[in-house]
Write a protein that holds these residues in place. Structure first.
Motif, PDB file in Angstrom:
ATOM      1  N   VAL A  65       0.862  -1.189   0.000  1.00 25.09           N
ATOM      2  CA  VAL A  65       0.000   0.000   0.000  1.00 25.09           C
ATOM      3  C   VAL A  65       0.897   1.238   0.000  1.00 25.09           C
ATOM      4  CG1 VAL A  65      -1.813   1.282   1.185  1.00 25.09           C
ATOM      5  CG2 VAL A  65      -1.789  -1.219   1.271  1.00 25.09           C
ATOM      6  N   THR A  66       0.707   2.103  -0.987  1.00 22.54           N
ATOM      7  CA  THR A  66       1.481   3.337  -1.054  1.00 22.54           C
ATOM      8  C   THR A  66       0.559   4.545  -1.030  1.00 22.54           C
ATOM      9  OG1 THR A  66       1.516   3.256  -3.484  1.00 22.54           O
ATOM     10  CG2 THR A  66       3.410   2.323  -2.324  1.00 22.54           C
ATOM     11  N   LEU A  67       1.026   5.593  -0.390  1.00 25.47           N
ATOM     12  CA  LEU A  67       0.345   6.884  -0.398  1.00 25.47           C
ATOM     13  C   LEU A  67       1.176   7.801  -1.288  1.00 25.47           C
ATOM     14  CD1 LEU A  67      -1.909   8.730   0.729  1.00 25.47           C
ATOM     15  CD2 LEU A  67      -0.328   9.321   2.592  1.00 25.47           C
ATOM     16  N   SER A  68       0.604   8.188  -2.430  1.00 28.52           N
ATOM     17  CA  SER A  68       1.314   9.008  -3.404  1.00 28.52           C
ATOM     18  C   SER A  68       0.796  10.432  -3.360  1.00 28.52           C
ATOM     19  CB  SER A  68       1.131   8.442  -4.817  1.00 28.52           C
ATOM     20  OG  SER A  68       1.621   7.114  -4.878  1.00 28.52           O
ATOM     21  N   GLY A  69       1.710  11.388  -3.382  1.00 24.83           N
ATOM     22  CA  GLY A  69       1.328  12.781  -3.308  1.00 24.83           C
ATOM     23  C   GLY A  69       0.913  13.363  -4.641  1.00 24.83           C
ATOM     24  N   ALA A  70       0.456  14.604  -4.606  1.00 23.76           N
ATOM     25  CA  ALA A  70       0.142  15.324  -5.832  1.00 23.76           C
ATOM     26  C   ALA A  70       1.412  15.458  -6.673  1.00 23.76           C
ATOM     27  CB  ALA A  70      -0.417  16.706  -5.498  1.00 23.76           C
ATOM     28  N   THR A  71       1.237  15.636  -7.974  1.00 24.63           N
ATOM     29  CA  THR A  71       2.385  15.717  -8.873  1.00 24.63           C
ATOM     30  C   THR A  71       2.464  17.094  -9.525  1.00 24.63           C
ATOM     31  OG1 THR A  71       1.077  14.840 -10.716  1.00 24.63           O
ATOM     32  CG2 THR A  71       2.297  13.256  -9.372  1.00 24.63           C
ATOM     33  N   THR A  72       3.670  17.463  -9.917  1.00 24.00           N
ATOM     34  CA  THR A  72       3.867  18.734 -10.602  1.00 24.00           C
ATOM     35  C   THR A  72       4.191  18.537 -12.071  1.00 24.00           C
ATOM     36  OG1 THR A  72       6.233  18.758 -10.035  1.00 24.00           O
ATOM     37  CG2 THR A  72       4.707  19.807  -8.479  1.00 24.00           C
ATOM     38  N   ARG A  73       4.248  17.306 -12.522  1.00 24.44           N
ATOM     39  CA  ARG A  73       4.582  17.012 -13.911  1.00 24.44           C
ATOM     40  C   ARG A  73       3.901  15.713 -14.319  1.00 24.44           C
ATOM     41  NH1 ARG A  73       8.949  16.424 -10.535  1.00 24.44           N
ATOM     42  NH2 ARG A  73       9.702  14.290 -10.235  1.00 24.44           N
ATOM     43  N   ALA A  74       3.892  15.465 -15.612  1.00 31.83           N
ATOM     44  CA  ALA A  74       3.332  14.210 -16.105  1.00 31.83           C
ATOM     45  C   ALA A  74       4.177  13.046 -15.607  1.00 31.83           C
ATOM     46  CB  ALA A  74       3.281  14.220 -17.626  1.00 31.83           C
ATOM     47  N   ALA A  75       3.527  11.917 -15.383  1.00 35.37           N
ATOM     48  CA  ALA A  75       4.215  10.721 -14.905  1.00 35.37           C
ATOM     49  C   ALA A  75       3.898   9.561 -15.828  1.00 35.37           C
ATOM     50  CB  ALA A  75       3.782  10.399 -13.479  1.00 35.37           C
ATOM     51  N   HIS A  76       4.695   8.516 -15.743  1.00 33.52           N
ATOM     52  CA  HIS A  76       4.409   7.339 -16.551  1.00 33.52           C
ATOM     53  C   HIS A  76       4.763   6.077 -15.785  1.00 33.52           C
ATOM     54  CE1 HIS A  76       8.765   7.457 -17.373  1.00 33.52           C
ATOM     55  NE2 HIS A  76       8.637   6.155 -17.594  1.00 33.52           N
ATOM     56  N   ALA A 104       5.066  17.298   1.697  1.00 34.17           N
ATOM     57  CA  ALA A 104       6.304  16.513   1.661  1.00 34.17           C
ATOM     58  C   ALA A 104       6.209  15.352   0.681  1.00 34.17           C
ATOM     59  CB  ALA A 104       6.638  15.995   3.056  1.00 34.17           C
ATOM     60  N   LEU A 105       4.996  14.997   0.272  1.00 34.98           N
ATOM     61  CA  LEU A 105       4.800  13.883  -0.652  1.00 34.98           C
ATOM     62  C   LEU A 105       4.591  14.334  -2.094  1.00 34.98           C
ATOM     63  CD1 LEU A 105       2.471  11.558   1.473  1.00 34.98           C
ATOM     64  CD2 LEU A 105       4.876  11.191   0.902  1.00 34.98           C
ATOM     65  N   VAL A 106       4.670  15.625  -2.367  1.00 38.25           N
ATOM     66  CA  VAL A 106       4.513  16.085  -3.747  1.00 38.25           C
ATOM     67  C   VAL A 106       5.605  15.447  -4.607  1.00 38.25           C
ATOM     68  CG1 VAL A 106       4.646  18.090  -5.267  1.00 38.25           C
ATOM     69  CG2 VAL A 106       3.387  18.243  -3.106  1.00 38.25           C
ATOM     70  N   ASP A 107       5.189  14.820  -5.695  1.00 40.48           N
ATOM     71  CA  ASP A 107       6.090  14.084  -6.591  1.00 40.48           C
ATOM     72  C   ASP A 107       6.822  12.955  -5.868  1.00 40.48           C
ATOM     73  OD1 ASP A 107       5.508  15.580  -8.910  1.00 40.48           O
ATOM     74  OD2 ASP A 107       6.901  17.153  -8.275  1.00 40.48           O
ATOM     75  N   ASP A 108       6.207  12.411  -4.833  1.00 39.81           N
ATOM     76  CA  ASP A 108       6.841  11.341  -4.056  1.00 39.81           C
ATOM     77  C   ASP A 108       5.763  10.427  -3.492  1.00 39.81           C
ATOM     78  OD1 ASP A 108       8.859   9.868  -2.901  1.00 39.81           O
ATOM     79  OD2 ASP A 108       9.577  11.479  -1.582  1.00 39.81           O
ATOM     80  N   GLU A 109       6.176   9.399  -2.788  1.00 40.05           N
ATOM     81  CA  GLU A 109       5.230   8.471  -2.181  1.00 40.05           C
ATOM     82  C   GLU A 109       5.857   7.848  -0.952  1.00 40.05           C
ATOM     83  OE1 GLU A 109       4.572   5.756  -5.410  1.00 40.05           O
ATOM     84  OE2 GLU A 109       6.121   4.370  -4.710  1.00 40.05           O
ATOM     85  N   THR A 110       5.006   7.266  -0.111  1.00 43.95           N
ATOM     86  CA  THR A 110       5.481   6.570   1.075  1.00 43.95           C
ATOM     87  C   THR A 110       4.661   5.297   1.249  1.00 43.95           C
ATOM     88  OG1 THR A 110       5.983   6.816   3.437  1.00 43.95           O
ATOM     89  CG2 THR A 110       3.908   7.743   2.682  1.00 43.95           C
ATOM     90  N   ILE A 111       5.244   4.298   1.874  1.00 49.70           N
ATOM     91  CA  ILE A 111       4.543   3.035   2.104  1.00 49.70           C
ATOM     92  C   ILE A 111       3.713   3.147   3.375  1.00 49.70           C
ATOM     93  CG2 ILE A 111       4.832   0.586   2.658  1.00 49.70           C
ATOM     94  CD1 ILE A 111       7.285   0.579   0.859  1.00 49.70           C
ATOM     95  N   ILE A 112       2.485   2.674   3.296  1.00 45.41           N
ATOM     96  CA  ILE A 112       1.579   2.644   4.442  1.00 45.41           C
ATOM     97  C   ILE A 112       1.468   1.196   4.935  1.00 45.41           C
ATOM     98  CG2 ILE A 112      -0.785   3.036   5.227  1.00 45.41           C
ATOM     99  CD1 ILE A 112       0.645   5.619   4.575  1.00 45.41           C
ATOM    100  N   ASP A 113       1.638   1.003   6.206  1.00 49.06           N
ATOM    101  CA  ASP A 113       1.534  -0.341   6.788  1.00 49.06           C
ATOM    102  C   ASP A 113       0.057  -0.684   6.974  1.00 49.06           C
ATOM    103  OD1 ASP A 113       2.095  -2.762   7.981  1.00 49.06           O
ATOM    104  OD2 ASP A 113       2.405  -1.893   9.982  1.00 49.06           O
ATOM    105  N   ALA A 114      -0.487  -1.456   6.052  1.00 43.99           N
ATOM    106  CA  ALA A 114      -1.916  -1.790   6.096  1.00 43.99           C
ATOM    107  C   ALA A 114      -2.137  -3.199   5.537  1.00 43.99           C
ATOM    108  CB  ALA A 114      -2.722  -0.763   5.321  1.00 43.99           C
ATOM    109  N   PRO A 115      -1.618  -4.227   6.204  1.00 46.66           N
ATOM    110  CA  PRO A 115      -1.784  -5.593   5.694  1.00 46.66           C
ATOM    111  C   PRO A 115      -3.237  -6.024   5.589  1.00 46.66           C
ATOM    112  CG  PRO A 115      -0.933  -5.599   7.945  1.00 46.66           C
ATOM    113  CD  PRO A 115      -0.857  -4.196   7.466  1.00 46.66           C
TER     114      PRO A 115
END
Length: 267
Positions: A65-76, A104-115
């Motif tokens: 499970v990942t929490l991804s932030g807002a982005t400032t550019r196109a992604a692929h 802090a998550l803009v253009d980034d992501e973090t793992i959420i512990d949610a088994p």
């Protein structure tokens, strides 16, 4: 709900892809769920290009499970083999509990512990007919339990996103503040705390998404007229926005999207 492919730059490349509404008890937490499923022959891949919504996404993918932030550019992302993902485009009410600092998550992501979420969504996706709907129910239930009731500033932050991104959205930050009966500074503070980007950035992203969709669907559309309709200062302003986020000019994108549409429509 917004069109199934807004924000997707080349829909003809998509594998099976669905956007589904949340269950009623999670409507304050999720805009929609998005579910791609793919089965790509060995030795090949499918590149997915996205200009994302100014929001955070909670995604179950490959047992993580990942929490991804807002982005400032196109992604692929390049898809290969067989797989699926279930993502939730989050409303601010959900963001408030999952992270203290969405900026802090803009253009980034973090793992959420949610088994438990991984297990519930995985079981649903491995069943037969109706698996996507069951996955949405399981995800909605998990979020509702994790987040709990919403009130106060969080409700106001949800309204902010509706005003900036929903039907009949405000064209300026000042208009959005007036509609919500708050100051521009309060609006900016809410956006930073619950989305991670400024209200002006949210408006620009909405315009860019709509511009890309309109160009893809109507290859003969006049760029100057489109720029004026969407609130850009002029054709050059639209082109600069396109280049800064997508890395290409509107005319180049339109030509490529037209080819993709033609290929996707062929038997």
């Amino acid at each position: 709900m917004v069109s199934q492919t807004r924000g997707v730059l080349y829909p003809a490349r998509l594998p099976e892809f669905h956007r589904l509404p949340p269950e009623a008890h999670a409507r304050d937490l999720v805009v929609w769920f998005w579910i791609p499923e793919w089965d790509i022959e060995p030795g090949r891949s499918s590149r997915q290009d996205i200009v994302g919504y100014p929001a955070l996404n909670l995604v179950v993918d490959q047992g993580v499970v990942t929490l991804s932030g807002a982005t400032t550019r196109a992604a692929h992302r390049d898809l290969s083999g067989t797989g699926w993902a279930v993502g939730a485009l989050l409303r601010p009410a959900a963001v408030a509990v999952l992270t203290d600092d969405p900026a802090a998550l803009v253009d980034d992501e973090t793992i959420i512990d949610a088994p438990d979420l991984v297990d519930a969504v995985g079981v649903a996706m491995r069943t037969g007919s109706g698996h996507r709907e069951r996955a949405v129910t399981a995800f909605s239930d998990w979020l509702a339990l994790r987040i709990g009731p919403i009130e106060g500033a969080v409700s106001q932050a949800n309204a902010l996103v509706d005003v900036l991104m929903g039907d009949g959205a405000a064209d300026t930050v000042e208009e959005a503040a007036t509609r919500l009966a708050v100051s521009v500074r309060t609006l900016q503070r809410l956006a930073h705390r619950y989305v991670g980007v400024s209200p002006a950035a949210m408006i620009r992203r909405r315009r860019l998404q709509e511009a890309a969709e309109r160009l893809r669907l109507d290859p003969g559309l006049d760029l100057s007229a489109l720029a004026a309709e969407l609130g850009y200062a002029d054709h050059a302003h639209l082109t600069r926005d396109f280049r800064s986020v997508l890395g290409i000019a509107p005319r180049t994108y339109r030509a490529g999207a037209g080819v993709e549409s033609a290929e996707g429509a062929s038997p």
